[in-house]
Write an enzyme that holds these catalytic residues in place. Structure first.
Site, PDB file in Angstrom:
ATOM      1  N   HIS A 186      46.945  32.749  16.659  1.00  0.00           N
ATOM      2  CA  HIS A 186      46.734  32.764  18.101  1.00  0.00           C
ATOM      3  C   HIS A 186      48.063  32.548  18.829  1.00  0.00           C
ATOM      4  CE1 HIS A 186      44.099  32.522  21.486  1.00  0.00           C
ATOM      5  NE2 HIS A 186      44.486  31.308  21.818  1.00  0.00           N
TER       6      HIS A 186
ATOM      7  N   SER B  94      44.751  34.490  25.876  1.00  0.00           N
ATOM      8  CA  SER B  94      43.748  33.467  25.622  1.00  0.00           C
ATOM      9  C   SER B  94      42.926  33.176  26.876  1.00  0.00           C
ATOM     10  CB  SER B  94      44.470  32.228  25.116  1.00  0.00           C
ATOM     11  OG  SER B  94      43.633  31.552  24.239  1.00  0.00           O
TER      12      SER B  94
HETATM   13  C1  GCU Z   1      40.651  27.306  22.916  1.00  0.00           C
HETATM   14  C2  GCU Z   1      39.379  27.974  23.380  1.00  0.00           C
HETATM   15  C3  GCU Z   1      39.547  29.468  23.579  1.00  0.00           C
HETATM   16  C4  GCU Z   1      40.777  29.740  24.398  1.00  0.00           C
HETATM   17  C5  GCU Z   1      41.976  29.047  23.809  1.00  0.00           C
HETATM   18  C6  GCU Z   1      43.264  29.165  24.608  1.00  0.00           C
HETATM   19  O1  GCU Z   1      40.927  27.674  21.605  1.00  0.00           O
HETATM   20  O2  GCU Z   1      38.371  27.691  22.458  1.00  0.00           O
HETATM   21  O3  GCU Z   1      38.417  30.022  24.221  1.00  0.00           O
HETATM   22  O4  GCU Z   1      40.984  31.127  24.513  1.00  0.00           O
HETATM   23  O5  GCU Z   1      41.706  27.665  23.737  1.00  0.00           O
HETATM   24  O6  GCU Z   1      43.216  29.353  25.810  1.00  0.00           O
HETATM   25  O7  GCU Z   1      44.313  29.003  24.005  1.00  0.00           O
END
Ligand code: GCU
Length: 421
Positions: free
Chosen positions: A401, A260
């Site tokens: 995610h 992420s």
């Molecule tokens: C949020 C953000 C993303 C990022 C994520 C994370 O969702 O919008 O860009 O990658 O956090 O770091 O978990």
């Protein structure tokens, strides 16, 4: 009458013609075309001209200008246990004093090095979200005193152990599920990690007052200020500086990994620091692997408003211009070439636009192929839970995610493919 029919026919023909449709699709800038409009014609020209051009472009417009290695930086190995994890590994903990002063900013690096290996071992390095003590239940890991986020809004991680923005004993091993240390060690790789907040705060109200930022006031308050993502990438390079002093590690075989926002940092670290022999981007999404040009998933406006500290101020000039950007993230991926790079997506992680992450890897593949490798051995996105692996790797797995056992299994296979002699 005949004329009218003809005119309508012509209008409809032109409207639906593939030529026009191709023009309607926002076209991606070509990494192999120089700023002066000429095509790159040799590997040397890529290395000496185009690659530096792209690095400068991304440093000025997206990530910001990072400092170089601080001359006064000091390492202190404050813990070394050859019988950690039931004798399986040697654990080391290293305090990195960025400006050499014990009252200055400090990053703790945690290493688990597999035992019973005579030669220096390859390693995977990645920053963690919740502190070193959360990647394993090991009671000897120093608990970070840096600020800690207490609400993630992520169904996969319960951070109720964080009290008043500080980690507690109850946080030990909290994030172990995402860090399968045992499996990684069994495959002969060292695990190296540090906490993101030790390097730069992810809390915008801190206004760059912690970690590395206050050491470089000249690099702040300007269009190309280095944001938090660049600072994290800088921190990864400082970890590499330490590894180069540790004889247990083979620094020619170090993969940099991140999930992420930390995947965004891993990509920029791999782009700016060629000592990293491999980059693994786990759902890095916007400002990571995904393309902005598709206009799908998280956009520049959201990045710059919800996370104003992540990127350089100049990046705000591109809000609402996603599909018109003069650069895009496939060019960042191409900066790894010809070193192996793995891009991974998850089906439900719509924010990261999985299709856009694949298209980005595919577009970067042209540089890998230009440099004589196979690049990404897929022209179409592979089916769910099927990893494709050449010089570039890609998979999209079921689920959301996260970092899962499936993801690590693919990365370890990719590391074996490229790192095992
Ligand atoms: C949020 C953000 C993303 C990022 C994520 C994370 O969702 O919008 O860009 O990658 O956090 O770091 O978990």
């Amino acid at each position: 009458m005949v004329n009218k029919v003809l005119v309508w026919f012509l209008i409809l023909f032109i409207y639906f013609s593939p030529v026009l449709q191709a023009q309607q699709q926002p076209s991606l800038p070509d990494p192999l075309v120089l700023k002066n409009g000429r095509r790159v014609t040799s590997a040397t020209q890529w290395r000496t001209q185009r690659r530096p051009e792209l690095l400068a472009l991304f440093a000025s417009q997206l990530y910001g200008q990072s400092p170089s290695k601080p001359a006064q930086m000091r390492f202190e190995v404050f813990d070394s246990d050859p019988k950690a994890l039931g004798g399986k590994a040697t654990r080391k903990q290293v305090a990195v004093w960025f400006n050499g002063k014990p009252d200055g900013p400090r990053m703790d690096v945690l290493l688990y090095i597999p035992n019973n290996v005579k030669e220096p071992v390859p390693a995977v390095v990645g920053l963690n979200f919740w502190g070193n003590s959360t990647i394993q239940g090991d009671p000897a890991i120093r608990i970070s005193t840096s600020w800690m986020e207490s609400n993630r809004g992520n169904p996969y991680i319960d951070v109720s152990c964080v009290v008043n923005h500080q980690s507690t004993e109850a946080c030990r091993g909290l994030n172990a599920r995402q860090w399968p240390v045992d499996s990684i060690l069994s495959r002969g790789y060292a695990v190296v990690t540090a906490y993101r907040e030790d390097i730069a705060s992810d809390e915008p109200t801190m206004k760059f007052s912690t970690g590395v930022h206050p050491l470089y006031p000249d690099l702040q308050n300007r269009g190309d200020n280095f944001g938090t993502v660049a600072a994290w990438a800088w921190g990864l390079s400082r970890i590499m500086d330490y590894l180069q002093t540790d004889k247990a590690i083979d620094t020619k075989r170090v993969a940099v990994f991140g999930w992420s926002r930390l995947g965004k940092a891993a990509l920029w670290a791999g782009a700016t620091d060629e000592r990293f022999a491999m980059v693994i981007s786990n759902e890095s999404g916007a400002g990571g692997a995904k393309l902005f040009h598709r206009g799908v998933g998280e956009n520049i406006r959201r990045l710059c408003t919800v996370f104003p500290h992540w990127f350089a101020a100049n990046f705000r000039n591109y809000m609402d211009q996603d599909t018109l950007l003069p650069f895009d993230q496939h060019m960042v991926i191409s900066l790894m070439a010809p070193r192996p790079v793995y891009i991974a997506s998850a089906e439900q992680d719509k924010n990261s636009d999985p299709e856009g992450e694949f298209e980005s890897a595919k577009a970067a593949s042209s540089v890998y192929q230009f440099l004589g490798t196979d690049g990404l051995p897929a022209t179409q996105r592979p089916p769910l839970n099927q990893s494709v692996q050449g010089q570039m790797g890609y998979h999209i797995r079921t689920g959301g995610h996260d970092v899962t056992a499936y993801d690590w299994a693919q990365y370890l296979r990719f590391m074996d493919k490229h790192f095992k002699k």
